[in-house]
Scaffold this active site. Structure first.
Site, PDB file in Angstrom:
ATOM      1  N   SER A 228       0.854  -1.200   0.000  1.00 38.82           N
ATOM      2  CA  SER A 228       0.000   0.000   0.000  1.00 38.82           C
ATOM      3  C   SER A 228       0.877   1.232   0.000  1.00 38.82           C
ATOM      4  O   SER A 228       2.000   1.195   0.512  1.00 38.82           O
ATOM      5  CB  SER A 228      -0.867   0.021   1.260  1.00 38.82           C
ATOM      6  OG  SER A 228      -0.064   0.246   2.394  1.00 38.82           O
ATOM      7  N   ASP A 229       0.390   2.323  -0.567  1.00 38.67           N
ATOM      8  CA  ASP A 229       1.051   3.580  -0.264  1.00 38.67           C
ATOM      9  C   ASP A 229       0.820   3.817   1.232  1.00 38.67           C
ATOM     10  O   ASP A 229      -0.099   3.246   1.839  1.00 38.67           O
ATOM     11  CB  ASP A 229       0.514   4.747  -1.117  1.00 38.67           C
ATOM     12  CG  ASP A 229       1.481   5.945  -1.067  1.00 38.67           C
ATOM     13  OD1 ASP A 229       2.408   5.929  -0.228  1.00 38.67           O
ATOM     14  OD2 ASP A 229       1.314   6.889  -1.858  1.00 38.67           O
ATOM     15  N   TRP A 230       1.653   4.643   1.810  1.00 36.66           N
ATOM     16  CA  TRP A 230       1.682   4.756   3.270  1.00 36.66           C
ATOM     17  C   TRP A 230       0.370   5.328   3.816  1.00 36.66           C
ATOM     18  O   TRP A 230       0.124   6.526   3.731  1.00 36.66           O
ATOM     19  CB  TRP A 230       2.885   5.598   3.665  1.00 36.66           C
ATOM     20  CG  TRP A 230       4.128   4.777   3.941  1.00 36.66           C
ATOM     21  CD1 TRP A 230       4.947   4.913   5.036  1.00 36.66           C
ATOM     22  CD2 TRP A 230       4.703   3.716   3.171  1.00 36.66           C
ATOM     23  NE1 TRP A 230       5.978   3.982   4.978  1.00 36.66           N
ATOM     24  CE2 TRP A 230       5.853   3.237   3.859  1.00 36.66           C
ATOM     25  CE3 TRP A 230       4.350   3.074   1.979  1.00 36.66           C
ATOM     26  CZ2 TRP A 230       6.644   2.190   3.388  1.00 36.66           C
ATOM     27  CZ3 TRP A 230       5.133   2.028   1.503  1.00 36.66           C
ATOM     28  CH2 TRP A 230       6.266   1.604   2.206  1.00 36.66           C
ATOM     29  N   GLY A 231      -0.464   4.414   4.299  1.00 38.76           N
ATOM     30  CA  GLY A 231      -1.739   4.847   4.852  1.00 38.76           C
ATOM     31  C   GLY A 231      -2.890   4.737   3.869  1.00 38.76           C
ATOM     32  O   GLY A 231      -3.967   5.279   4.111  1.00 38.76           O
ATOM     33  N   ALA A 232      -2.697   4.001   2.776  1.00 38.34           N
ATOM     34  CA  ALA A 232      -3.740   3.951   1.738  1.00 38.34           C
ATOM     35  C   ALA A 232      -4.842   2.935   2.029  1.00 38.34           C
ATOM     36  O   ALA A 232      -5.869   2.933   1.358  1.00 38.34           O
ATOM     37  CB  ALA A 232      -3.105   3.629   0.379  1.00 38.34           C
TER      38      ALA A 232
END
Ligand code: BGC
Length: 756
Positions: A228-232
């Site tokens: 995931s992108d960071w926090g996606a």
């Protein structure tokens, strides 16, 4: 690591932990089974290895590493070999810090010049982004370090990036926003792909099964990890189900317990979780070797590579009267705060803590001699100097004085760091007005002005560019940009860059401006495939500097085009070998990019007049020639057919144009491509025109209609040809009935070759 054995021995809790990561940068170790933790780090143009106090949560600031030119700069080199070399160097720095996966490259399309992260992205053109992103992945992975191609997909703005839904039709996705990812995945199997923050057509990219599984894995054969992108991630169980393997950073409070509960309650099949766990274990198995490394980095060699790359990436936009290079022994006034306070990278997650930084003013002084160089700051950089403390008029007056008494002015200008960054988009494309005011004042007293530009994304250069004889676009050229600028000014190196993004005359010429950054929660990609030069060419707009453009200190000629088609569209093997000879016709060594564009002369969908489908960069001594051949595959001729939901090549003529940029294509050849029919199916809802245009349809109609039937007349067909034949039958007054339509359908079925 015996992945099968480990998989059978892991508990559900351990599996849920493994797919969640341990902290900001590490995977989870399972000590009892000997599974180590591996580390990932940004970034796209240099390592941002957080080897310090991760617990303290420091997002920015990291161990020293070489800051190479950012993506928009390095993309302008159009140089696959050079980018591979940079990839190897980045990987070697990753190995030094025992980092297994580098979080880059970023290959999102530059849909709008305003996107705050354009400095981290490659191009407005999917083919170029795919080729250059691929070179970076190949370089990094050749050193057994993984990559993360990001941000998949359609993350083309920073505004509301965690929530906004990019509303895109499938053809536009397939032709513009996905191909760079597709190219890299199919050719190089990056270890990981990073999903985007945003939603795509309503669904978060992290939970988008069509994107993450149907397309990425089932169609393209991706066998690595989706991170995931960071926090996606918003619903961890839905994300596992959709094909997202690794949540970063882990939402420890929520995600692992949710995954365990979902398996226990039967909402999530454990086999689905195992799929992701297996991929995680395979990645750890590949990446663990770095943990045992003890390798040094040749920091100076990497700085030299950064310098060579920055020079090769600079785009010479103008050079009237061959003002550059500065070969005489005249005096130079170096003007502009950017000469003394370099801006060479962007802000956000990609920010590298440099090993050292070249200051252009120092480099120019040591290249040209202190006795020849004077300096004036000329302006303050917004956000970096407290402008209340500095009198703008005084700065300008000093600059004018320096300019008036020098033979030549080298004027540095660009975008302040606070104007473009990850996290927000620009609101306009202009340069700071007081920089332009100083430029105008300086130009009024000296007509030998060289402008050196430092900016991550393209800016408006009209109308001042007409008054300035020489302009060198240096982008954000990395920590050695200052040295590279001195090399370029002195002529040690000839600029090798070509624009990877158009420089429009005004922001309002960019069609996405109508829908950027969108309405609350939604951005509609209404311009479809028409972004960048595809739009400007289709609308026949004047641009300041076109896509692919760039001058050199020497000149080139491209001659003797030859196009050889082979294979067959019917079985997917259509190829074209496009050959041309490029000759260095000037007096210096330099590089040139031979660019190949393909235009579909007639198509059932609206296609751009031409699209880049191949290029070759050559380095030549004066007088030398090289014959280059660019291979085009079937995709180069295809479009994504919304009707058939697949790539199709339409039979007919295509124009292959070759030259030095998108608006200078002096050589062209028309080729006739034979391909299976992709005509619309002749059913009851097919229009009268579609029936008449189809040879089989017309044969059936012709045999059926009485000789004087109005449907035979052109006039009737222009009036009512867009009506489905079943609708015409319903009118009852056109001489055929619904029963007749059934007869026509039966007859045409005997004739009509089924459209593939
Ligand atoms: C960025 C990614 C980056 C990640 C880790 C995110 O905010 O969008 O590109 O790799 O942070 O730093």
């Amino acid at each position: 690591m015996d992945v099968d054995r480990l998989l059978s021995e892991l508990t559900v809790e351990e599996k849920a932990a493994l797919v969640s990561g341990a902290d900001m940068w590490h995977t989870v170790a399972v000590d009892r089974l000997g599974i180590p933790a591996i580390m990932c780090s940004d970034g796209p143009h240099g390592m941002r290895a957080q080897v310090g106090d991760v617990e303290a949560g420091e997002m920015l600031g990291a161990a020293p590493a070489t800051c190479f030119p950012t993506a928009s700069a390095i993309a302008s080199s159009w140089d696959r070999d050079l980018i591979r070399e940079v990839g190897v160097a980045i990987a070697d720095e990753a190995r030094h810090y025992r980092v297994s996966v580098v979080l880059g490259p970023g290959v999102n399309m530059k849909r709008s010049p305003l996107c705050g992260r354009n400095f981290e992205y490659v191009s407005e053109d999917p083919y170029l982004a795919g080729e250059l992103g691929l070179a970076m992945v190949e370089g990094i992975q050749s050193r057994d370090v993984g990559t993360s191609v990001k941000h998949y997909a359609a993350n083309n703005q920073e505004h509301d990036r965690l929530r906004v839904s990019a509303e895109i039709d499938e053809r536009t996705l397939r032709e513009i926003y996905l191909p760079a990812f597709e190219r890299i995945v199919t050719a190089a199997q990056p270890w990981t792909v990073m999903c985007a923050y945003n939603r795509v057509n309503g669904t978060h990219a992290s939970q988008h099964e069509w994107l993450l599984t149907d397309v990425l894995r089932d169609e393209w054969g991706f066998d690595g990890v989706v991170v995931s992108d960071w926090g996606a991630v918003h619903d961890r169980v839905a994300a596992v189900q959709a094909g997202l393997d690794w949540e970063m950073p882990p939402d420890l409070e929520r995600s692992p317990p949710a995954v365990v509960a979902a398996v226990e309650r039967g909402w999530l099949d454990e086999a689905v979780l195992d799929r992701s766990v297996r991929r995680m274990l395979e990645m750890v198995a590949k990446g663990r070797h770095v943990l045992d490394l003890d390798e040094d980095v040749d920091v100076d060699a990497h700085h030299e590579l950064a310098r060579r790359t920055a020079a090769e990436s600079a785009v010479l936009l103008k050079n009237d009267g061959e003002l550059l290079p500065l070969t005489g022994d005249g005096s130079l006034a170096v003007i502009g705060e950017f000469a003394r306070t370099p801006r060479f990278q962007g802000s956000g997650s990609s920010r590298v803590t440099t090993t050292k930084v070249d200051v252009a003013l120092d480099e120019i002084t040591s290249t040209f001699g202190a006795d020849r160089v004077t300096f004036a700051a000329g302006y303050v950089i917004e956000g970096e100097t407290d402008s209340d403390d500095v009198d703008a008029d005084t700065l300008r007056t000093e600059a004018v004085r320096a300019a008036a008494s020098a033979d030549t002015v080298v004027f540095f200008m660009g975008l302040p760091d606070s104007w473009e960054s990850e996290g927000f988009d620009r609101e306009h494309m202009d340069l700071p007005p007081h920089q332009l005011d100083t430029l105008a004042a300086v130009r009024a007293v000296n007509d030998r002005v060289v402008v050196v530009m430092v900016n991550g994304a393209t800016v408006i250069v009209e109308p001042w560019c007409d008054l300035i004889p020489a302009i060198l676009e240096c982008w954000l050229g990395g920590q050695a940009a200052g040295g590279a600028i001195a090399d370029l000014l002195s002529g040690d190196v000839s600029p090798g860059g070509r624009l990877a993004e158009t420089m429009p005359v005004r922001l309002n010429d960019v069609p996405s401006t109508l829908n950027f950054p969108g309405d609350p929660g939604v951005v509609r990609y209404g311009e479809g495939v028409f972004i960048g030069y595809r739009a400007h060419d289709h609308l026949d707009q004047r641009v300041s500097f076109p896509f692919g453009f760039g001058l050199s200190y020497t000149t080139f000629d491209i001659t003797d085009l030859d196009v050889a088609l082979s294979g067959a569209a019917a079985d997917g093997t259509l190829t074209a070998a496009v050959s041309a000879t490029v000759t260095n016709t000037g007096g210096r060594r330099g590089s040139h990019v031979v660019q190949v564009y393909v235009g579909d002369d007639e198509a059932e969908v609206a296609r751009p007049p031409r699209e880049l489908k191949g290029f070759a960069k050559v380095h030549l001594d004066p007088g030398a020639s090289e014959r280059v051949t660019v291979e085009l595959d079937q995709r180069a001729f295809s479009f994504w057919s919304p009707r058939h939901r697949r790539w199709v090549v339409e039979a007919g003529s295509f124009t292959i144009s070759v030259g030095s940029h998108s608006r200078d294509l002096p050589l062209s050849a028309t080729v006739d491509v034979d391909a299976p029919s992709v005509r619309p199916p002749l059913d009851a809802m097919a229009t009268l025109t579609e029936w008449a245009d189809d040879p089989a349809g017309w044969a059936v109609l012709d045999a059926f209609l009485p000789e004087r039937h109005p449907a035979r007349s052109k006039r009737f067909r222009s009036l009512l040809g867009s009506m489905p034949i079943d609708t015409l039958a319903g009118f009852g007054s056109f001489g055929f009935t619904h029963a007749d339509v059934d007869t026509l359908l039966e007859r045409v079925r005997e004739h009509h070759p089924t459209a593939p």
